[in-house]
Design a protein around this motif. Structure first.
Motif, PDB file in Angstrom:
ATOM      1  N   SER A  28       0.725  -1.137  -0.047  1.00  0.00           N
ATOM      2  CA  SER A  28       0.067  -0.147  -0.021  1.00  0.00           C
ATOM      3  C   SER A  28       0.676   1.270  -0.032  1.00  0.00           C
ATOM      4  CB  SER A  28      -0.959   0.005   1.330  1.00  0.00           C
ATOM      5  OG  SER A  28      -1.695  -1.311   1.228  1.00  0.00           O
ATOM      6  N   ASP A  36      -3.935  -4.141  -6.312  1.00  0.00           N
ATOM      7  CA  ASP A  36      -3.289  -4.288  -4.804  1.00  0.00           C
ATOM      8  C   ASP A  36      -4.225  -5.348  -4.456  1.00  0.00           C
ATOM      9  OD1 ASP A  36      -2.038  -3.977  -2.458  1.00  0.00           O
ATOM     10  OD2 ASP A  36      -3.403  -2.411  -1.710  1.00  0.00           O
ATOM     11  N   THR A  86      -5.822  -4.944   4.147  1.00  0.00           N
ATOM     12  CA  THR A  86      -6.179  -4.584   2.928  1.00  0.00           C
ATOM     13  C   THR A  86      -7.143  -5.643   2.271  1.00  0.00           C
ATOM     14  OG1 THR A  86      -4.361  -3.294   2.449  1.00  0.00           O
ATOM     15  CG2 THR A  86      -5.644  -3.616   0.694  1.00  0.00           C
ATOM     16  N   ILE A  94      -5.591   1.448   2.046  1.00  0.00           N
ATOM     17  CA  ILE A  94      -5.084   1.946   3.602  1.00  0.00           C
ATOM     18  C   ILE A  94      -3.688   1.242   3.921  1.00  0.00           C
ATOM     19  CG2 ILE A  94      -7.615   2.227   4.140  1.00  0.00           C
ATOM     20  CD1 ILE A  94      -7.228  -0.717   5.657  1.00  0.00           C
TER      21      ILE A  94
HETATM   22 MG    MG Z   1      -1.794  -3.021   2.169  1.00  0.00          MG
END
Ligand code: MG
Ligand code: GDP
Length: 298
Positions: free
Chosen positions: A17, A57, A38, A30
Motif C-alpha cells: 500500500s 493491490d 487490505t 489503506i
Molecule cells: Mg496493504
C-alpha cells in the motif's frame, strides 16, 4: 502508448500500500502497521505520457483458515491470472519464511513476467540475498525464468520507484488508455470509505481484533450542496468486541470517527455528518452471504 494490468503481490506488511500511495501520490489503499487489513482488490491507476499501468493491490497472503481466508487466497491467485505482469514485493528486513516460498511457487507456476521488488532497503540490505537465492533455486530447472529483474527499493523514501515504473512500461504491450486519465482507483466509493473508517479504528485498536471488524456504508445522502450524510455500520463478532471498539466512554469510536470524518471531508470537499453504529454479527467472517453484502467478492 502502452497499457496493462500489474498484480501487486506480497505478504502482509511488506509495503504494497505504501508503494501504491507513493507512486499515485494520493491515498487509494489503506496503510496500517497491522497485517491483513487490505481486503479488497484495489486498483490504483498510474498514467503518464508513456501510457497507463493499472495496479491490482491484492490482500495479504495467508493460509485459508476460514471462509474469509479462502477468499483472500483466491483473490491473489486470480489476480495473477488476470494480469500482464506481476510485481512481487518482499520485505528485506524479514527472513524468507515458508509462506514466502509458497507465494514464489504460486507466481512461478503461473509463469507470468515478474519483477521482484526488495523493499525497505532504507533499513539496510537485510535478507536481500536470501530472497534472490530462494527464487533462483526454485527456478533453476525452468527453461525460462519468468523473473525480469530484482530491484531494491524503498517505498517509504521513494527510492527506485521510478525504476519499477520504467521496467513495467518496457514490458507492457502497446495499448490505449484503459481508464480516464484522472482516475486513481475504480473502487466503488462505499468500499473506499469503509476502508478509511476501518483504518482509523485500527489506529486506536492497535493489534486487537485485526480480522473481525467489517464496515458497511449503509447510507450516503446529499443533505445539501455542502453536506453529506454517511451512515456506517461497524460489524464485530462478539459483544465483548463491541465494547473494545466503542472504547471507554465511547472514546475510540469518537476519536476514530473524527479522523475518518475529516478525511472524508477532504475527499468529498464538503462537510460530512458521519453516523457510526457498532453491531454484533456472530461469526460474520464465515458467512459468505454477509461477506458479499460487505463487498467482498468470492
Ligand atoms: Mg496493504
Ligand atoms: P502492505 O500490507 O503490504 O500493504 O504494507 P503497508 O504498505 O501497509 O506497510 C506496512 C508497514 O511497513 C507500514 O508501517 C509502512 O510504513 C512500512 N513500510 C512500507 N514501506 C517501507 C519502506 O520502504 N521502508 C520502511 N522502513 N518501512 C516501510
Amino acid at each position: 502508448m502502452k497499457s496493462g494490468f500489474v498484480a501487486l503481490i506480497g505478504r502482509p506488511n511488506v509495503g504494497k500500500s505504501t508503494f501504491l500511495n507513493a507512486i499515485l501520490g494520493k491515498k487509494v489503499s489503506i496503510v496500517t502497521p497491522i497485517p491483513q487489513t487490505t481486503r479488497y482488490k484495489i486498483r490504483g491507476i498510474y498514467t503518464d505520457n508513456r501510457g497507463q499501468i493499472v495496479f491490482i493491490d491484492t490482500p495479504g497472503f495467508y493460509k485459508p483458515q476460514h471462509f474469509l481466508g479462502k477468499t483472500l487466497f483466491n483473490f491473489m491467485k486470480d489476480s495473477i491470472k488476470e494480469v500482464d505482469l506481476v510485481l512481487y514485493m518482499t520485505d528485506v528486513t524479514r527472513p524468507v519464511g515458508e509462506e514466502e516460498l509458497e507465494i514464489m511457487k504460486m507466481i512461478i507456476n503461473e509463469n507470468k513476467k515478474t519483477i521482484m521488488a526488495l523493499n525497505k532497503i532504507d533499513r539496510g540490505t537485510g535478507f536481500s540475498n536470501d530472497y534472490i537465492e530462494y527464487w533462483n533455486k526454485l527456478t533453476k530447472d525452468l527453461k525460462k525464468n519468468p523473473l525480469l529483474f530484482f530491484v531494491p527499493i524503498s517505498a517509504l523514501n521513494n527510492k527506485n520507484l521510478d525504476k519499477i515504473i520504467d521496467i513495467i512500461f518496457e514490458n507492457l504491450e502497446e495499448g490505449t488508455l484503459l481508464y480516464p486519465q484522472d482516475m486513481l482507483s475504480d473502487l466503488p466509493k462505499e468500499i473506499a470509505f469503509s476502508d478509511i473508517i476501518r483504518e482509523k479504528l485500527y489506529m486506536f485498536l492497535k493489534d486487537e481484533l485485526p480480522h473481525s471488524i467489517g464496515v458497511n456504508i449503509e447510507e450516503m445522502t446529499e443533505k445539501s450542496e455542502n453536506l453529506m450524510y454517511i451512515k456506517a455500520i461497524i460489524y464485530v463478532e462478539k459483544p465483548s468486541h463491541k465494547k473494545i471498539v466503542i472504547g471507554k466512554d465511547g472514546r475510540i469510536l469518537k476519536e476514530a470517527g473524527k479522523l475518518a470524518r475529516q478525511e472524508l471531508e477532504t475527499i468529498l470537499n464538503k462537510k460530512v455528518y458521519l453516523d457510526l453504529w457498532v453491531k454484533v454479527k456472530e461469526d460474520w467472517p464465515n458467512k459468505p452471504q454477509f461477506l458479499r453484502e460487505l463487498g467482498y467478492e468470492s
